[in-house]
Design an enzyme around this catalytic site. Structure first.
Site, PDB file in Angstrom:
ATOM      1  N   ASN A  11       0.887  -1.154   0.000  1.00  0.00           N
ATOM      2  CA  ASN A  11       0.000   0.000   0.000  1.00  0.00           C
ATOM      3  C   ASN A  11       0.928   1.208   0.000  1.00  0.00           C
ATOM      4  O   ASN A  11       1.399   1.644   1.053  1.00  0.00           O
ATOM      5  CB  ASN A  11      -0.904  -0.023   1.229  1.00  0.00           C
ATOM      6  CG  ASN A  11      -1.807   1.194   1.313  1.00  0.00           C
ATOM      7  OD1 ASN A  11      -1.702   2.126   0.531  1.00  0.00           O
ATOM      8  ND2 ASN A  11      -2.679   1.176   2.297  1.00  0.00           N
ATOM      9  N   ARG A  91      -2.638  -2.240  -3.300  1.00  0.00           N
ATOM     10  CA  ARG A  91      -3.816  -1.420  -3.049  1.00  0.00           C
ATOM     11  C   ARG A  91      -3.706  -0.237  -4.009  1.00  0.00           C
ATOM     12  O   ARG A  91      -2.699   0.474  -4.048  1.00  0.00           O
ATOM     13  CB  ARG A  91      -3.810  -0.920  -1.605  1.00  0.00           C
ATOM     14  CG  ARG A  91      -5.005  -0.035  -1.269  1.00  0.00           C
ATOM     15  CD  ARG A  91      -4.599   1.394  -1.109  1.00  0.00           C
ATOM     16  NE  ARG A  91      -5.720   2.227  -0.743  1.00  0.00           N
ATOM     17  CZ  ARG A  91      -5.589   3.338  -0.079  1.00  0.00           C
ATOM     18  NH1 ARG A  91      -4.405   3.753   0.324  1.00  0.00           N
ATOM     19  NH2 ARG A  91      -6.643   4.068   0.185  1.00  0.00           N
ATOM     20  N   ASP A 148      -9.838   0.550  -4.342  1.00  0.00           N
ATOM     21  CA  ASP A 148     -10.746   1.124  -3.348  1.00  0.00           C
ATOM     22  C   ASP A 148     -12.116   1.405  -3.960  1.00  0.00           C
ATOM     23  O   ASP A 148     -13.143   1.196  -3.311  1.00  0.00           O
ATOM     24  CB  ASP A 148     -10.190   2.443  -2.808  1.00  0.00           C
ATOM     25  CG  ASP A 148      -9.005   2.272  -1.880  1.00  0.00           C
ATOM     26  OD1 ASP A 148      -8.518   1.132  -1.728  1.00  0.00           O
ATOM     27  OD2 ASP A 148      -8.566   3.284  -1.308  1.00  0.00           O
TER      28      ASP A 148
END
Length: 170
Positions: A11, A91, A148
């Site tokens: 991330n 991510r 996301d």
């Protein structure tokens, strides 16, 4: 997933970088987790292995994102964490309308994600920089993006659009 090996998750953000390694078996047990904070100043790398602190190191210099990622991959490699990687999961903030499920980060997908940088300028470029560094350092390892925006993609239209001005929706 193959029977043996591990999965690295990344991330990469504008001010911190989080990472973890999971065993690639049923249940995906966590093997190692860490964070590099202070990307806008003097970075600090913290690592925990099986719940115990393994490393807590303040780097004595300001480094750019690329140098931080390179240093992280140097450490991961020297400590043996990249030896049996089956995949790297990233991510990624914005998948736009096209990416509602995890996707293999091939050249075509990466190009489409680059086009979305203006929609998430504080996150997307950093997320994609991580993909680029992994591709250079571990070219034979599968890379997958998790978005996301996919979390909200299947909500009913009324829930997705409720708070937006009508002219913006159009």
């Amino acid at each position: 997933m193959r029977e043996a090996g591990s999965i690295l998750t990344l991330n990469v953000g504008s001010s911190s970088l989080k990472f973890a390694v999971y065993e690639a078996v049923a249940g995906l047990p966590l093997k190692m987790e860490g964070q590099i904070s202070g990307l806008n100043g003097t970075p600090r790398m913290r690592v925990r292995v099986e719940g115990a602190t393994r490393l807590d190191e303040l780097w004595g210099e300001q480094l750019g994102l690329e140098a931080v990622l390179e240093r992280l991959f140097d450490w991961l490699t020297l400590d043996g964490w990249t030896a049996d990687l089956a995949a790297v999961g990233h991510r990624i903030v914005h998948g736009g309308r096209d990416f509602r499920q995890p996707r293999v980060l091939c050249g075509e997908v990466r190009a489409k994600l680059e086009e979305l940088c203006s929609l998430a300028p504080l996150h997307q470029p950093f997320n994609l920089r991580g993909v680029e560094i992994v591709g250079r350092r571990l070219p034979s390892v599968l890379q997958v993006g998790v978005f996301d925006t996919a979390f909200h993609a299947d909500q009913p239209e009324a829930a997705r659009l409720y708070a937006l001005p009508r002219d913006l929706i159009e």
